[in-house]
Design a protein around this motif. Sequence first.
Motif, PDB file in Angstrom:
ATOM      1  N   GLU A 120       0.717  -0.646  -0.431  1.00 17.81           N
ATOM      2  CA  GLU A 120      -0.517  -0.095   0.079  1.00 17.81           C
ATOM      3  C   GLU A 120       0.876   0.830   0.194  1.00 17.81           C
ATOM      4  O   GLU A 120       2.129   1.114   0.818  1.00 17.81           O
ATOM      5  CB  GLU A 120      -1.181  -0.492   1.135  1.00 17.81           C
ATOM      6  CG  GLU A 120      -1.895   0.970   1.007  1.00 17.81           C
ATOM      7  CD  GLU A 120      -2.836   0.586   2.095  1.00 17.81           C
ATOM      8  OE1 GLU A 120      -3.621   1.158   2.128  1.00 17.81           O
ATOM      9  OE2 GLU A 120      -2.765   0.423   3.668  1.00 17.81           O
ATOM     10  N   SER A 121       0.372   2.174  -0.595  1.00 18.48           N
ATOM     11  CA  SER A 121       0.700   3.846  -0.756  1.00 18.48           C
ATOM     12  C   SER A 121       0.780   4.212  -0.015  1.00 18.48           C
ATOM     13  O   SER A 121       0.174   3.797   1.558  1.00 18.48           O
ATOM     14  CB  SER A 121       0.336   4.330  -1.542  1.00 18.48           C
ATOM     15  OG  SER A 121       0.692   5.748  -1.327  1.00 18.48           O
ATOM     16  N   LYS A 122       2.275   4.265   0.963  1.00 17.08           N
ATOM     17  CA  LYS A 122       2.196   5.147   2.236  1.00 17.08           C
ATOM     18  C   LYS A 122       1.794   6.909   2.149  1.00 17.08           C
ATOM     19  O   LYS A 122       1.161   7.881   2.955  1.00 17.08           O
ATOM     20  CB  LYS A 122       3.283   4.995   2.679  1.00 17.08           C
ATOM     21  CG  LYS A 122       4.565   4.074   3.031  1.00 17.08           C
ATOM     22  CD  LYS A 122       6.041   3.934   3.398  1.00 17.08           C
ATOM     23  CE  LYS A 122       6.604   2.370   3.826  1.00 17.08           C
ATOM     24  NZ  LYS A 122       7.880   3.049   4.393  1.00 17.08           N
ATOM     25  N   LEU A 123       1.264   7.083   0.567  1.00 16.42           N
ATOM     26  CA  LEU A 123       0.922   8.577   0.656  1.00 16.42           C
ATOM     27  C   LEU A 123      -0.427   8.679   0.396  1.00 16.42           C
ATOM     28  O   LEU A 123      -1.051   9.181   0.688  1.00 16.42           O
ATOM     29  CB  LEU A 123       1.745   8.958  -0.691  1.00 16.42           C
ATOM     30  CG  LEU A 123       3.396   9.243  -0.755  1.00 16.42           C
ATOM     31  CD1 LEU A 123       3.685   9.878  -2.035  1.00 16.42           C
ATOM     32  CD2 LEU A 123       4.532   9.977   0.634  1.00 16.42           C
ATOM     33  N   VAL A 124      -0.629   7.459  -0.580  1.00 14.16           N
ATOM     34  CA  VAL A 124      -2.516   7.725  -0.663  1.00 14.16           C
ATOM     35  C   VAL A 124      -2.928   6.264   0.177  1.00 14.16           C
ATOM     36  O   VAL A 124      -2.910   5.410  -0.144  1.00 14.16           O
ATOM     37  CB  VAL A 124      -2.654   7.940  -1.992  1.00 14.16           C
ATOM     38  CG1 VAL A 124      -4.830   7.771  -1.788  1.00 14.16           C
ATOM     39  CG2 VAL A 124      -1.850   9.093  -2.477  1.00 14.16           C
ATOM     40  N   LYS A 125      -3.883   6.116   0.991  1.00 13.89           N
ATOM     41  CA  LYS A 125      -4.872   4.963   1.563  1.00 13.89           C
ATOM     42  C   LYS A 125      -5.413   4.449   0.810  1.00 13.89           C
ATOM     43  O   LYS A 125      -6.036   5.247   0.147  1.00 13.89           O
ATOM     44  CB  LYS A 125      -4.674   5.644   2.720  1.00 13.89           C
ATOM     45  CG  LYS A 125      -5.606   4.413   3.996  1.00 13.89           C
ATOM     46  CD  LYS A 125      -6.076   4.343   5.459  1.00 13.89           C
ATOM     47  CE  LYS A 125      -7.209   3.397   6.128  1.00 13.89           C
ATOM     48  NZ  LYS A 125      -5.721   2.486   6.334  1.00 13.89           N
ATOM     49  N   GLY A 126      -5.268   3.158   0.837  1.00 13.52           N
ATOM     50  CA  GLY A 126      -6.529   2.068  -0.400  1.00 13.52           C
ATOM     51  C   GLY A 126      -5.641   2.176  -1.965  1.00 13.52           C
ATOM     52  O   GLY A 126      -6.037   1.251  -2.808  1.00 13.52           O
ATOM     53  N   LEU A 127      -4.126   2.927  -1.802  1.00 12.91           N
ATOM     54  CA  LEU A 127      -3.899   2.931  -3.484  1.00 12.91           C
ATOM     55  C   LEU A 127      -2.536   1.570  -2.920  1.00 12.91           C
ATOM     56  O   LEU A 127      -2.036   2.311  -2.271  1.00 12.91           O
ATOM     57  CB  LEU A 127      -3.475   3.878  -4.080  1.00 12.91           C
ATOM     58  CG  LEU A 127      -2.435   4.195  -4.876  1.00 12.91           C
ATOM     59  CD1 LEU A 127      -3.368   4.023  -6.176  1.00 12.91           C
ATOM     60  CD2 LEU A 127      -1.980   5.729  -5.650  1.00 12.91           C
ATOM     61  N   TYR A 128      -2.241   0.711  -4.186  1.00 10.54           N
ATOM     62  CA  TYR A 128      -1.341  -0.258  -4.258  1.00 10.54           C
ATOM     63  C   TYR A 128      -0.807  -0.536  -5.187  1.00 10.54           C
ATOM     64  O   TYR A 128      -1.649   0.202  -6.005  1.00 10.54           O
ATOM     65  CB  TYR A 128      -2.406  -1.922  -3.225  1.00 10.54           C
ATOM     66  CG  TYR A 128      -2.467  -1.138  -2.176  1.00 10.54           C
ATOM     67  CD1 TYR A 128      -2.309  -2.207  -1.142  1.00 10.54           C
ATOM     68  CD2 TYR A 128      -4.297  -0.830  -1.880  1.00 10.54           C
ATOM     69  CE1 TYR A 128      -3.292  -2.290  -0.132  1.00 10.54           C
ATOM     70  CE2 TYR A 128      -4.968  -1.076  -0.898  1.00 10.54           C
ATOM     71  CZ  TYR A 128      -4.664  -2.277  -0.144  1.00 10.54           C
ATOM     72  OH  TYR A 128      -4.901  -1.624   0.863  1.00 10.54           O
ATOM     73  N   PHE A 129       0.425  -0.588  -5.047  1.00 11.50           N
ATOM     74  CA  PHE A 129       1.271  -0.819  -6.154  1.00 11.50           C
ATOM     75  C   PHE A 129       2.063  -2.812  -6.277  1.00 11.50           C
ATOM     76  O   PHE A 129       2.621  -2.524  -5.071  1.00 11.50           O
ATOM     77  CB  PHE A 129       2.095   0.315  -6.215  1.00 11.50           C
ATOM     78  CG  PHE A 129       1.561   1.668  -6.504  1.00 11.50           C
ATOM     79  CD1 PHE A 129       1.054   1.803  -7.807  1.00 11.50           C
ATOM     80  CD2 PHE A 129       1.735   2.297  -5.665  1.00 11.50           C
ATOM     81  CE1 PHE A 129       0.445   3.591  -8.477  1.00 11.50           C
ATOM     82  CE2 PHE A 129       0.862   3.313  -6.294  1.00 11.50           C
ATOM     83  CZ  PHE A 129       0.664   3.982  -7.164  1.00 11.50           C
ATOM     84  N   CYS A 130       2.350  -3.204  -7.564  1.00 12.22           N
ATOM     85  CA  CYS A 130       2.612  -4.353  -7.361  1.00 12.22           C
ATOM     86  C   CYS A 130       2.740  -4.929  -8.503  1.00 12.22           C
ATOM     87  O   CYS A 130       3.170  -4.172  -9.778  1.00 12.22           O
ATOM     88  CB  CYS A 130       1.633  -5.053  -7.118  1.00 12.22           C
ATOM     89  SG  CYS A 130       0.646  -5.316  -5.708  1.00 12.22           S
ATOM     90  N   GLY A 131       3.975  -5.661  -8.697  1.00 16.44           N
ATOM     91  CA  GLY A 131       4.509  -6.216  -9.851  1.00 16.44           C
ATOM     92  C   GLY A 131       6.130  -5.380 -10.375  1.00 16.44           C
ATOM     93  O   GLY A 131       6.462  -4.886  -9.222  1.00 16.44           O
ATOM     94  N   GLU A 132       6.211  -5.059 -11.646  1.00 14.23           N
ATOM     95  CA  GLU A 132       7.161  -4.779 -12.182  1.00 14.23           C
ATOM     96  C   GLU A 132       7.101  -2.705 -12.307  1.00 14.23           C
ATOM     97  O   GLU A 132       7.706  -2.517 -12.680  1.00 14.23           O
ATOM     98  CB  GLU A 132       7.033  -5.498 -14.129  1.00 14.23           C
ATOM     99  CG  GLU A 132       8.245  -4.151 -14.502  1.00 14.23           C
ATOM    100  CD  GLU A 132       8.046  -4.621 -15.780  1.00 14.23           C
ATOM    101  OE1 GLU A 132       8.933  -4.930 -16.911  1.00 14.23           O
ATOM    102  OE2 GLU A 132       7.222  -5.869 -16.258  1.00 14.23           O
TER     103      GLU A 132
END
Length: 408
Positions: free
Chosen positions: A367-379
């Motif tokens: 999960e992003s530390k800047l925007v709650k509820g926003l996630y980034f995965c993979g490449e």
Amino acid sequence: MRKVAVIGAGAAGLMAAYMAARNGNQVTLFEKNEKSGKKIYITGKGRCNVTHECTPDEFLSNVVNNSKFMTGAIYAFTPDDTVSFFENGGLRLKTERGARIFPVSDKASDVTKCLEDYCKKAGVTFKFCEKVAKIAILHSTMFDIITNKGQYSSDAVIVCTGGLSYPSTGSTGDGYTFAKEAGHNIVPLRQGLCGLNLKGGFYKSLQGLTLKNVNLTVFNGSKVVRQFFGEMLFTHFGVSGPIVLSASSLINRLDLKNIRLSVDLKPALSEEQLENRLLREFEEYKNKAVSNCLKELLPSALISEVLARSGISPEKKVNSITKAERRALLTTIKNFDMLVASLRGFEEAIITSGGVDVREINPKTMESKLVKGLYFCGEVLDIDAFTGGFNLQIAFSTGYAAGNSIKD
């Protein structure tokens, strides 16, 4: 029931979507292509090297950038877990040379099908041919997903859009735009696991030559970066092959002007053993041209270049070779040097190095530390590894971490 939007139906996206749906969420998976897993289809030359048979610690030693960040994710979903996941889904796997794991069917499409089946059984809604243009952040954990076909509200968003490598598969950098708009830093993007353009034109006469069981040493100035043992290939632009691809990911953030590649053409022989071998060959072929003497030692295509670098005419008789010339020949065989001009382009690179700065991402949940509820995965993240199924494992483990952290 929370609404979760997953953007990108590749390895990371399919895993994240399944895990989020399994947790009781209402998951919609957006894919701008007409089908899932377009990049999966071309991995492992269409066979898909799913993962690597190794422990988590061994896995981490093969991560080139940000291995520490991957620690929690790889222990939460290990290579063994990946194998169990697919086999429990009905996909039989096999381990091949180098501990690389493939489907028994040798079909990458079976990997995608297995992932899709998991998603469908968990209730994931697929939106194909639907490109996400913007993620509008409304307020805490409320988003609008704006596509070319409509607008959707969501409580959480998982970005799994891949990098820039193989743009024909749909990896065109969309995720970096989303990340920047959310305030994230993007570590400069570089080609990873790619061929290398070489300086000089010597490689043109060697095009198509494969060298097996050679040792490649990568130098940054006088410092040894790393050594690789295995196979490499001369091409119309320079060099490629497994050990070169791995080397490219180590040097893509360095000044290439300082990079030198040195190949030991006979790593099984010490210098003393090679010296004795040359003496025996010279004695046997003493009245022949030196080019004929080396045919049992080196590939025919390489003999002229090795002799030229040693300062020896190929027509020179063996019995007139001086001790200094023999020493120069030995040195060239053990240190066949090449200078790197540049990396091959993103259209040929297997993975993208660089991406969303992992310092701004929670390593346990993605999960992003800047925007709650926003996630980034993979490449899309600034994590990459050597060849051998490690990069797909990164996708599976980060996708698992994100999807599993979103509870209903």
